[in-house]
Structure formats: structure tokens, C-alpha cells
Design a protein around this motif. Sequence first.
Motif, short mmCIF file in Angstrom:
data_model
loop_
_atom_site.label_atom_id
_atom_site.label_comp_id
_atom_site.label_asym_id
_atom_site.label_seq_id
_atom_site.Cartn_x
_atom_site.Cartn_y
_atom_site.Cartn_z
N VAL A 132 0.84 -1.20 0.00
CA VAL A 132 0.00 0.00 0.00
C VAL A 132 0.87 1.25 0.00
O VAL A 132 0.62 2.20 -0.76
N ASP A 133 1.91 1.27 0.82
CA ASP A 133 2.79 2.45 0.88
C ASP A 133 3.47 2.68 -0.47
O ASP A 133 3.64 3.83 -0.90
N LEU A 147 0.85 4.11 -2.92
CA LEU A 147 0.52 5.50 -2.59
C LEU A 147 1.68 6.43 -2.94
O LEU A 147 1.46 7.55 -3.43
N GLY A 179 1.49 7.19 -6.47
CA GLY A 179 0.20 7.63 -7.00
C GLY A 179 -0.38 6.59 -7.94
O GLY A 179 -1.02 6.92 -8.95
N VAL A 225 -4.08 0.88 -6.41
CA VAL A 225 -4.43 0.78 -4.99
C VAL A 225 -5.94 0.74 -4.83
O VAL A 225 -6.47 0.09 -3.91
N THR A 226 -6.67 1.39 -5.72
CA THR A 226 -8.13 1.43 -5.61
C THR A 226 -8.78 0.12 -6.04
O THR A 226 -9.96 -0.08 -5.78
N TYR A 268 -6.35 5.18 2.27
CA TYR A 268 -5.85 3.81 2.29
C TYR A 268 -4.70 3.71 3.28
O TYR A 268 -3.84 4.59 3.36
N SER A 290 -6.67 -1.12 5.48
CA SER A 290 -7.38 -1.44 4.24
C SER A 290 -7.49 -2.95 4.07
O SER A 290 -6.49 -3.67 4.09
#
Length: 475
Positions: free
Chosen positions: A266-267, A270, A273, A277-278, A292, A313
Amino acid sequence: MKKYIIPLILILTACGDFGNTNVDPNNPTSVPVSGFLTNAIHFMPAYESGVTGLYYSQYWSATRYTEDSRYSTTQFDFTAIYSGPLNDLQKVIDMNSDPETMEMASESGSNANQIAVARILKAYFFLHATDRWGDIPYTEALMALENLTPSYDKQSAIYAALFDELDNAVEEFDAGAAPKGDILYNGDLDMWKKFANSLRLKMALRISDVDPAAAKAEFESAVADGVLATNDDNAIYHYLGNGVFDNPRYNDFLTRTDNAVSKTIVDKLLALGDPRVTAYADPIAASAGDVYAGMPYGLGNAEAGGYGFDEVSLPHSVYVKAKDSSVPLLTYAQVLFGLAEGASYGWNAGGTAESFYNAAIKASMEQWNVFDQDEYDSYIQQAEVDFDEAKAIQLIGEQKWLALYMQGYEGWAEWRRLGYPELLPAPAAANNSGQIPKRQAYPASESQNNQANYEAAVARQGADNLDTRVWWDVE
């Protein structure tokens, strides 16, 4: 080690001929061969996205009962692979090869086409197994009562045999009827050929550090013969979501929340960008917007218990853990990353490493339904993503890891081979070395029931633990 499950009653009743006295007309004794093929394919997602693989590759983190995510389990049972899908596939081959059953078997498709698909799938499952355990029974496996204590083949020999098996299987297809029971490609023989060649390409890269000459030859042969060419070619297992054939993750998360998406991935998403992740994760329940947060990886039970389920998440409600969520098995994005790597070595991949690398990122985003042209253009121009020949393997390894989400064992294998991304072991690791496992140890039943062959394999390969590297995993 049992490779076939043969009910004792079948052995006893085979000794005499009692006519139709004990025949139940409502329970036919001849089973359509298509059922064995369907059952074998049904095993594929369970092995591809097994939770242990998701832990090792740090796609998921345990939120409670964290022992397995901390490498506490050393021995893993491979007998289910032999008695399950491999046994089913061997039955398909045997029934389509035996003169006494070939005619009956042909009701499920031409004998040659059924055998070809079964051989390709056998290679898939054997590859999965050898990449987890290293040396395993191969040549003497699947012989039923003829050999209950098979010897172990070297992983190098297994790879060589699987290259031949895939190549010969593709040549075996004929113009006859497609196999029934094919719930992966719906009887599309051209797709099975591409799948087989794509497996060869993946295997070629796997051995690139230990046998570069053979790797180059197999890679270029696979490319020439035709690999997956679009996302429409992806090998995706589609669960029906009908209450019978549901994605097991649905039931797993229905009443329990033992896992969340790892902070590690996740990091990274993110920071870049990355729109995936979505699709990989749900926003945290405690947030009012699209926030998230991954679960820290490899914590002890007490530390993990400090996190609420609404603070991290969970896997995506539609794409990962819904009743009908699909599971990727082998994808166009994987193939493109493979082509990029091969091109970076100077092999004939049919294009440049940079073009394949960028196309792979795009294919992955399209696969997860998050592709936007403007966002993609900005994404690949970032310093941490923009292709650079001087660090080609690092970039390919990092982006391939991101694309392999939910293919845990594959992500683990590629991390072991490429060394990217630079994953840190569980801080509360429970294994002796405290390092991320390099292989899995054999089941305890082998040292007891197949002792001589087990000991020979261990003496040849190295200690039967989580730290011994498999043949292709060089430092």
C-alpha cells in the motif's frame, strides 16, 4: 507417499465377475473424462493465490494469529497436489491413451487434444511444486500402487523435462474436437498453445542465472511460437458466485478479518500515486473519504492486536473478495515484463526492453480496470518508474511485483530470483534465521514413509528448512 486414492472396495470387487448383480443403474461407473479436467483446473486459483504466498510476497499481512505471516510453519504438504490435480490430469491422459477406454474418453473431445491440455496443466502444477520445494518426485510420481516411494528428481532435471513436456504437448494438438470441461479457455486450443508457450517463457527467465544458454534458447523459442498477446488472452479463473462455486475469500472475510492488505505494498502504491491501490484494497472504514492504510507486516500477535479492522485497508470488496471475484493465473502483463527482461539481456524478444516494460504497466492497469491515459503517461514519467537501462532489472522487478498482486507464490518466486523489491523480513519473525523463506520444507510424512528418497534429496539439495535455496535461486 500416496499419489492415487483408490478405494479398497474397488480392489476387492475386481477379483470376481458377478455380472450385473451389484450394478446400481442410478450410479454409473464410467465417469466422463471432462470431469477430471474441470476438477484439476478448479485447483489452480487455490495454489496461485494461497495465503502463505501472499504473506511471503508481502501482499497481505495477518491482523491476528500472525504466526504464519512470521514464518512459523516450516513443513508444507505437497501430497495434496499429487493426489488432487496431478492425479486427475494423469487420469485424463491414461483414459485417452488406453485402447480399452479411448473411445469412451473421446466423448469429451479428441484423445490428442485432451492429452495435450492435461500435459500442459501437469507442467503448470509441477512447476508450482518444484518452485516451492525444489527437488520433488517427478519421474516416478503418479504411478499409483506400482511405486508408493518415488525418488526425488533434481530441480534442474524437472525443468528440462517440463520444457520438453510443454513443447511436445503443443505439437500433440490435432484438428479434432476441443476438450469438454475446460473452464479456463472454453476449449480454445490456440489459447492453450499460447498458455504453454508463456509458461516456457516464464521458466526460461527463472533459470537465466543458472543456465543462461538454455534460458535464451527456450525464451526465444517460446516467443517465436506465440505467447499471450493481449489481456483477452489472460488465464483468469472466474468464480461463478452462485453459492456453490464462490471465491473462498468471500467466506473467509464474511465472519472473520484475519488479513488486510500489507503496508508494504500500500505504501509503495501510494508513494507512486498508483491507481491500482483502488482495485487492490478498500479504503479504511474509519475514513470519510478514499484513505488507504496498509497493515504493518509481520507483527507479533500482541502488536497486531493494537490495530482495529476499521483502521487498515482490507482486500478489495469487488475485485478480490466478492463471491465472483476472479483470480489471475498467468497474464499478458507477466509476459510483457518477461519480454522486457529478456530484451534487457539482448535476447530476441521482438522489441525493446523499454517498450515492453511500459506496455506491461499499462496492461496491468487495464487488467484491474484502473487505466487512464493521462494518469498513465504521468505515472511512467516518474523518476522511480521511468525506464533506465542501467537499472532495468530493479525497475522490472519492482513493477512486476506490483502487477502480481494476488499471485502470491509467483510474486515470492520472482522476488527470490530478482531480489526486487527490497523486502524486509517480518520484524517478529518466528523462524530460526529471521529471514524471508527461500523455500518450503517437505511434509513430515516423507521422512517417515519415503525415508531413503527423502534423505537422498536433502543430502543433495541442502538442509530441509526455509533457508535452503532452490536450484535457480542464486545469491
